[in-house]
Design an enzyme around this catalytic site. Structure first.
Site, PDB file in Angstrom:
ATOM      1  N   TRP A 101      -6.267   2.828  -3.445  1.00  0.00           N
ATOM      2  CA  TRP A 101      -5.259   3.681  -3.392  1.00  0.00           C
ATOM      3  C   TRP A 101      -4.590   3.562  -5.050  1.00  0.00           C
ATOM      4  O   TRP A 101      -4.233   4.407  -5.615  1.00  0.00           O
ATOM      5  CB  TRP A 101      -3.928   3.000  -2.604  1.00  0.00           C
ATOM      6  CG  TRP A 101      -4.554   3.824  -1.268  1.00  0.00           C
ATOM      7  CD1 TRP A 101      -4.657   2.904  -0.155  1.00  0.00           C
ATOM      8  CD2 TRP A 101      -4.723   5.080  -0.776  1.00  0.00           C
ATOM      9  NE1 TRP A 101      -5.214   3.719   0.971  1.00  0.00           N
ATOM     10  CE2 TRP A 101      -5.306   5.067   0.623  1.00  0.00           C
ATOM     11  CE3 TRP A 101      -4.754   6.236  -1.500  1.00  0.00           C
ATOM     12  CZ2 TRP A 101      -5.450   6.215   1.139  1.00  0.00           C
ATOM     13  CZ3 TRP A 101      -5.026   7.439  -0.570  1.00  0.00           C
ATOM     14  CH2 TRP A 101      -5.433   7.401   0.592  1.00  0.00           C
ATOM     15  N   ASP A 171       3.956   1.991  -5.274  1.00  0.00           N
ATOM     16  CA  ASP A 171       3.463   2.731  -4.072  1.00  0.00           C
ATOM     17  C   ASP A 171       3.651   1.703  -2.895  1.00  0.00           C
ATOM     18  O   ASP A 171       2.504   1.011  -2.385  1.00  0.00           O
ATOM     19  CB  ASP A 171       2.077   3.317  -4.335  1.00  0.00           C
ATOM     20  CG  ASP A 171       1.459   3.992  -3.101  1.00  0.00           C
ATOM     21  OD1 ASP A 171       2.173   4.271  -2.209  1.00  0.00           O
ATOM     22  OD2 ASP A 171       0.038   4.355  -3.291  1.00  0.00           O
ATOM     23  N   LYS A 195       3.422   5.262   8.197  1.00  0.00           N
ATOM     24  CA  LYS A 195       3.057   4.039   8.562  1.00  0.00           C
ATOM     25  C   LYS A 195       4.204   3.128   9.199  1.00  0.00           C
ATOM     26  O   LYS A 195       4.193   3.135  10.398  1.00  0.00           O
ATOM     27  CB  LYS A 195       2.451   3.115   7.500  1.00  0.00           C
ATOM     28  CG  LYS A 195       1.092   3.899   7.068  1.00  0.00           C
ATOM     29  CD  LYS A 195       0.867   3.873   5.534  1.00  0.00           C
ATOM     30  CE  LYS A 195       0.007   4.761   4.922  1.00  0.00           C
ATOM     31  NZ  LYS A 195      -1.387   4.999   5.523  1.00  0.00           N
TER      32      LYS A 195
END
Ligand code: PMP
Length: 359
Positions: A101, A171, A195
């Site tokens: 990511w 992030d 999530k």
């Protein structure tokens, strides 16, 4: 009705009381005679839902008034572009590279300026996070970006990097609201909702006011943070249902004891699984002990050919989505806020039992 323990990395398990509340008010929200899905985003009912969600989130995080909360779309992936369009603007920013990511964030930022890697753990197979002392920081950088939790690798920072006077950007897709957060350390944080926060479709961005700038030339208006801040995140139609559901999740977290309680529970849940891994000769944790994620526990089986039967047995016992990301394989158990401790206990018992059955 059948409910499984869903270990998916996201979209992920939601708190059952939240799903039940959504079900109860699905057809008629609070006497309005309509579903939240059917409401005008500018009507009184939805505006009250939206404001309440933000107020709950602000209480949870103890957000000072100089931080704006934006409810956006486009996922964390859109933020890989939106952050550099608004904050980088052709200059140079630093990045900590901890895996898939962060690499995506780096690659995208490189289209809008210079994306400089201040530290990377790639040579060690991304099995740990770089230490603060190894960060080669540029004091002139527009910001320092990092990924507190790498959802695929299962690598998590146990510390908040010290970026000095350079704004810190994070992030937080897979770690947001999983434990207390000192927001004053951050200039901007973002997270896809699917999530820990709610259903997919909503992206949460929290920005310190001094970081609102004129974006780089050519930035589409829907990618300008100021446009959302000035319009209560209602420049255009926001993801109303996901916003409402996230508000219920925030209230659930608060009722469960807030971020302190979440953090204690999440630490305990993850530790239980790592204890099984460390006591085993069959399972191998992928990540070094000091960088292990509380949210995504990744491991392999010493004999890879056993993975399929491990997963099938788990599925049959009511535990789904334990397969690791397709790019790395292995097993991944995602233990977000909504995963009950009973699910983790069942997983640990299953893992021990599976190992015994191989002896
Ligand atoms: N960053 C991290 C850490 C993630 O886990 C994910 C999604 N798994 C993303 C970014 C991409 O998010 P989205 O799919 O919401 O764009």
């Amino acid at each position: 009705m059948r409910r499984v323990y869903n270990f998916s990395s996201g979209p992920a398990i939601l708190p059952q009381p939240v799903l039940e509340q959504i079900q109860a008010e699905l057809l008629d929200w609070n006497g309005t005679g309509m579903s939240v899905m059917e409401m005008s985003h500018r009507g009184e009912a939805f505006v009250s839902i939206a404001e309440r969600a933000e107020a709950t989130l602000r209480r949870l995080l103890g957000l000072p008034s100089n931080y704006k909360v934006l409810f956006l779309q486009g996922g964390a992936t859109a933020q890989f572009s939106m952050v550099p369009m608004n904050l980088l603007r052709g200059a140079s920013a630093d990045f900590i590279d901890t895996g898939i990511w962060s690499k995506k964030a780096i690659a995208e930022a490189g289209r809008y300026g210079s994306a400089r890697v201040a530290a990377s753990a790639e040579s060690d197979g991304f099995n740990h996070v770089p230490e603060q002392t190894s960060l080669e920081l540029d004091g002139q950088a527009a910001y320092l970006h990092y990924t507190p939790n790498e959802t695929i690798g299962g690598v998590e920072f146990g510390y908040v990097p010290d970026s000095g006077t350079v704004p810190l950007v994070a992030d937080m897709s897979s770690t947001m609201l999983s434990r207390p957060l000192d927001i004053s350390r951050f200039g901007l944080i973002y997270a896809g909702a699917q999530k820990n926060l709610g259903p997919a479709g909503l992206t949460l961005v929290i920005v310190r006011e001094d970081l609102f700038h004129e974006p780089m030339a050519g930035t589409p208006k829907v990618f300008d943070y100021r446009v959302y801040a000035d319009n209560g995140s209602m420049y255009n139609t926001p993801p109303t249902f996901a916003w409402y559901a996230a508000g219920l999740v925030f209230e659930w977290i608060e009722a469960e004891g807030g971020l302190q309680a979440m953090g204690e529970r999440n630490r305990r849940k993850a530790q239980k699984v790592y204890d099984v891994l460390d006591a085993s000769s069959l399972y191998r944790a992928k990540v070094r002990a000091d960088s292990r994620s509380w949210m995504n526990v990744t491991f392999t089986l010493a004999d890879e050919t056993l993975e399929a039967s491990f997963l099938a047995g788990a599925e049959a016992a009511g535990m789904s989505d334990l397969r690791g990301h397709r790019s790395v394989g292995g097993i991944r158990a995602s233990l977000y806020n909504a995963m009950p401790e009973s699910g983790v206990d069942m997983l640990c018992e299953y893992m021990r039992e599976f190992e015994r059955s191989q002896a």
